[in-house]
Design an enzyme around this catalytic site. Structure first.
Site, PDB file in Angstrom:
ATOM      1  N   HIS A   1     -13.736  -2.384   6.326  1.00 23.81           N
ATOM      2  CA  HIS A   1     -12.575  -3.116   6.850  1.00 23.81           C
ATOM      3  C   HIS A   1     -12.849  -3.779   8.201  1.00 23.81           C
ATOM      4  O   HIS A   1     -13.680  -3.299   8.984  1.00 23.81           O
ATOM      5  CB  HIS A   1     -11.424  -2.107   7.005  1.00 23.81           C
ATOM      6  CG  HIS A   1     -10.104  -2.719   7.323  1.00 23.81           C
ATOM      7  ND1 HIS A   1      -9.539  -2.664   8.578  1.00 23.81           N
ATOM      8  CD2 HIS A   1      -9.236  -3.417   6.550  1.00 23.81           C
ATOM      9  CE1 HIS A   1      -8.369  -3.279   8.551  1.00 23.81           C
ATOM     10  NE2 HIS A   1      -8.157  -3.748   7.334  1.00 23.81           N
TER      11      HIS A   1
ATOM     12  N   SER B   1     -10.541  -0.990   0.163  1.00 20.31           N
ATOM     13  CA  SER B   1      -9.193  -1.555   0.146  1.00 20.31           C
ATOM     14  C   SER B   1      -9.041  -2.755  -0.773  1.00 20.31           C
ATOM     15  O   SER B   1      -7.971  -2.976  -1.323  1.00 20.31           O
ATOM     16  CB  SER B   1      -8.781  -1.952   1.559  1.00 20.31           C
ATOM     17  OG  SER B   1      -9.653  -2.947   2.078  1.00 20.31           O
TER      18      SER B   1
ATOM     19  N   HIS C   1      -6.843   4.249   2.366  1.00 21.98           N
ATOM     20  CA  HIS C   1      -6.197   3.992   1.075  1.00 21.98           C
ATOM     21  C   HIS C   1      -6.201   5.204   0.142  1.00 21.98           C
ATOM     22  O   HIS C   1      -5.652   5.142  -0.954  1.00 21.98           O
ATOM     23  CB  HIS C   1      -6.853   2.786   0.391  1.00 21.98           C
ATOM     24  CG  HIS C   1      -6.562   1.527   1.135  1.00 21.98           C
ATOM     25  ND1 HIS C   1      -5.462   0.751   0.888  1.00 21.98           N
ATOM     26  CD2 HIS C   1      -7.205   0.945   2.187  1.00 21.98           C
ATOM     27  CE1 HIS C   1      -5.443  -0.268   1.725  1.00 21.98           C
ATOM     28  NE2 HIS C   1      -6.490  -0.187   2.532  1.00 21.98           N
TER      29      HIS C   1
ATOM     30  N   ASN D   1       0.833  -1.205   0.000  1.00 13.57           N
ATOM     31  CA  ASN D   1       0.000   0.000   0.000  1.00 13.57           C
ATOM     32  C   ASN D   1       0.874   1.263   0.000  1.00 13.57           C
ATOM     33  O   ASN D   1       0.403   2.348   0.322  1.00 13.57           O
ATOM     34  CB  ASN D   1      -0.902   0.012   1.239  1.00 13.57           C
ATOM     35  CG  ASN D   1      -1.738  -1.242   1.346  1.00 13.57           C
ATOM     36  OD1 ASN D   1      -2.355  -1.654   0.375  1.00 13.57           O
ATOM     37  ND2 ASN D   1      -1.751  -1.866   2.514  1.00 13.57           N
TER      38      ASN D   1
ATOM     39  N   GLU E   1     -15.540   3.203   4.221  1.00 14.82           N
ATOM     40  CA  GLU E   1     -14.236   3.520   3.642  1.00 14.82           C
ATOM     41  C   GLU E   1     -14.487   4.496   2.493  1.00 14.82           C
ATOM     42  O   GLU E   1     -15.565   4.469   1.884  1.00 14.82           O
ATOM     43  CB  GLU E   1     -13.558   2.249   3.097  1.00 14.82           C
ATOM     44  CG  GLU E   1     -13.183   1.254   4.171  1.00 14.82           C
ATOM     45  CD  GLU E   1     -12.487   0.022   3.625  1.00 14.82           C
ATOM     46  OE1 GLU E   1     -11.712   0.141   2.656  1.00 14.82           O
ATOM     47  OE2 GLU E   1     -12.718  -1.069   4.166  1.00 14.82           O
TER      48      GLU E   1
ATOM     49  N   ASP F   1     -13.283   6.444   6.628  1.00 14.74           N
ATOM     50  CA  ASP F   1     -11.939   5.869   6.703  1.00 14.74           C
ATOM     51  C   ASP F   1     -11.241   6.096   5.366  1.00 14.74           C
ATOM     52  O   ASP F   1     -11.581   5.480   4.357  1.00 14.74           O
ATOM     53  CB  ASP F   1     -12.061   4.367   7.027  1.00 14.74           C
ATOM     54  CG  ASP F   1     -10.700   3.670   7.078  1.00 14.74           C
ATOM     55  OD1 ASP F   1      -9.684   4.312   6.725  1.00 14.74           O
ATOM     56  OD2 ASP F   1     -10.655   2.489   7.460  1.00 14.74           O
TER      57      ASP F   1
HETATM   58  N1  PMP Z   1      -8.677   0.799   7.369  1.00 17.65           N
HETATM   59  C1  PMP Z   1      -8.543   0.197   6.178  1.00 17.65           C
HETATM   60  C2  PMP Z   1      -9.572   0.455   5.130  1.00 17.65           C
HETATM   61  C3  PMP Z   1      -7.459  -0.641   5.923  1.00 17.65           C
HETATM   62  O1  PMP Z   1      -7.329  -1.249   4.744  1.00 17.65           O
HETATM   63  C4  PMP Z   1      -6.482  -0.827   6.946  1.00 17.65           C
HETATM   64  C5  PMP Z   1      -5.243  -1.685   6.761  1.00 17.65           C
HETATM   65  N2  PMP Z   1      -5.259  -2.653   5.829  1.00 17.65           N
HETATM   66  C6  PMP Z   1      -6.681  -0.204   8.161  1.00 17.65           C
HETATM   67  C7  PMP Z   1      -7.769   0.609   8.350  1.00 17.65           C
HETATM   68  C8  PMP Z   1      -5.718  -0.413   9.284  1.00 17.65           C
HETATM   69  O2  PMP Z   1      -4.606   0.411   9.153  1.00 17.65           O
HETATM   70  P1  PMP Z   1      -3.228   0.001   9.820  1.00 17.65           P
HETATM   71  O3  PMP Z   1      -2.542  -0.918   8.874  1.00 17.65           O
HETATM   72  O4  PMP Z   1      -2.516   1.295  10.036  1.00 17.65           O
HETATM   73  O5  PMP Z   1      -3.562  -0.683  11.122  1.00 17.65           O
END
Ligand code: PMP
Length: 383
Positions: free
Chosen positions: A133, A179, A207, A47, A175, A204
């Site tokens: 997520h 993701s 990404h 990412n 989101e 959120d």
């Molecule tokens: N939110 C989303 C949409 C994610 O994809 C991710 C991690 N894959 C996170 C939160 C968590 O972030 P972190 O890796 O900093 O714990």
């Protein structure tokens, strides 16, 4: 039966269902080229969208901060771990994100769990997109609120839930750039709905932050809306580690007092916050614009070659849904033989029957890299 026996049985069952995950080992720096199990490969799996994780300027900032402040802060920020560098980074983020309140978290997982469990309670309702997520799902569960799972990107379903639960305090959580699908929430419509129904909008931007929007501020900024709570992560396009919540002063202060992953956890090391500050300076400036332009060019070029790839046309996340778990892992293996790494994603990360190759492009890739992965993937999508 001992616990160890139980674990072995679980692992055998997972393996039989093609769901066992085995770690691969990375050496050296993260980037578009990475050493994986001792072999240099072109990676389409991280990412690190702007190719900043291996950037010398971030490493230098971290090293200088470690020299000055040592490594760990030794305590929660509420005790004796509230370092001046934490406060400085929160100010820098508030200036960047144009908000009054910022709270740092150890990572995005902790931020989502902390936000939802602190802000929503048993009398409240949280309306969540079905593809949100795992950290959002866990935050919803911990809040003990009534949870409504809305169909993916279904604004009308969100509205129906808001009408059904009129009179209760409602949160809409989504989101902004999904993701595993690379598609975008209709943040403008969700913000408008929340306003009309007096609901709080939690977005959120894990990404999207850094990778999209003016100054890399994300999808909400690009759409000209301001969610009540925006979660940003520093471990993806910013190439560092940690996360933040951008919100109002009062909400940030509430999180200081009530977000359990924040209250009961050691503060981030200053060397990490220093790397994040260095990343933000790059991301906000013209170099950030240049990198975002390359990133969206790569994303469009990849979709021109692989027309069945999912996600928004300019999204750095391009999923190729294959369906069968075993076949997806077969393709990951085939590509690795050509020194190209594309991660196969299986349930429970994605819904059953939608196993996929998740191609994520980076501003650090060369045009030839994009052409190469597209050529290799042609056969996978032609099956
Ligand atoms: N939110 C989303 C949409 C994610 O994809 C991710 C991690 N894959 C996170 C939160 C968590 O972030 P972190 O890796 O900093 O714990």
């Amino acid at each position: 039966m001992t616990l160890d026996d139980d674990a072995r049985a679980e692992l055998r069952a997972l393996d039989a269902a093609n769901g066992l995950r085995v770690p691969r080992i990375v050496d050296g720096r993260q980037g578009p080229r990475v050493t994986l199990d001792g072999v240099e490969v072109t990676s389409f799996a991280s990412n690190d969208y702007l190719a900043l994780a291996g950037d010398r300027r971030l490493a230098d900032a971290a090293a200088a901060a470690a020299e000055e402040h040592g490594t760990g802060v030794g305590a929660s920020r509420l005790i004796v771990g509230n370092h001046r560098r934490h406060v400085g980074l929160e100010r820098a983020i508030a200036d960047w994100m144009r908000c009054d309140g910022v709270r740092l978290f150890a990572n995005g997982y902790a931020a989502n769990v902390g936000v939802l469990s602190a802000l929503a309670g048993p009398d409240d309702v949280v309306i969540s997109d079905e593809l949100d997520h795992a950290s959002i799902i866990d935050g919803c569960r911990l809040s003990r609120a009534t949870i409504v799972v809305a169909k993916h990107r279904d604004v009308a379903a969100v509205e129906r839930a808001l009408v059904e639960y009129r009179g209760r305090r409602c949160f809409v959580v989504s989101e902004s750039l999904f993701s595993m699908d690379g598609d975008l929430a209709d943040v403008r419509a969700l913000a408008e709905l929340c306003k009309r129904h007096d609901a709080a909008f939690v977005l959120d931007e894990a990404h999207a932050l850094g990778a999209r929007g003016p100054e890399g501020r994300g999808v909400a900024a690009a759409a000209g809306i301001v969610p009540d709570v925006l979660v940003g992560t520093c471990g993806k396009a910013l190439g560092s580690f940690g996360a933040f919540v951008a919100t109002t002063r009062a909400v940030a202060d509430w999180l200081w007092n009530r977000a359990r992953p924040f209250v009961f956890s050691t503060g981030l090391p200053p060397m990490v916050t220093a790397a994040t500050e260095a990343a933000i300076a790059i991301v906000r400036g013209s170099e950030g614009d240049d990198r975002r332009r390359v990133l969206s060019d790569h994303a469009r070029r990849f979709r021109m070659r692989i027309t069945s790839a999912g996600g928004a046309p300019d999204s750095a996340i391009a999923p190729l849904v294959i369906g069968d778990d075993r076949e997806v892992m077969h393709w990951t293996g085939r590509l690795l033989e050509q020194r190209v790494f594309v991660q196969g994603i299986r349930p429970p990360t994605v819904p059953e029957g939608t196993a996929r190759l998740r191609v994520s492009v980076s501003a650090g890739h060369r045009t030839e890299d994009i052409e190469q992965v597209a050529d290799l993937l042609h056969d996978a999508v032609r099956r």
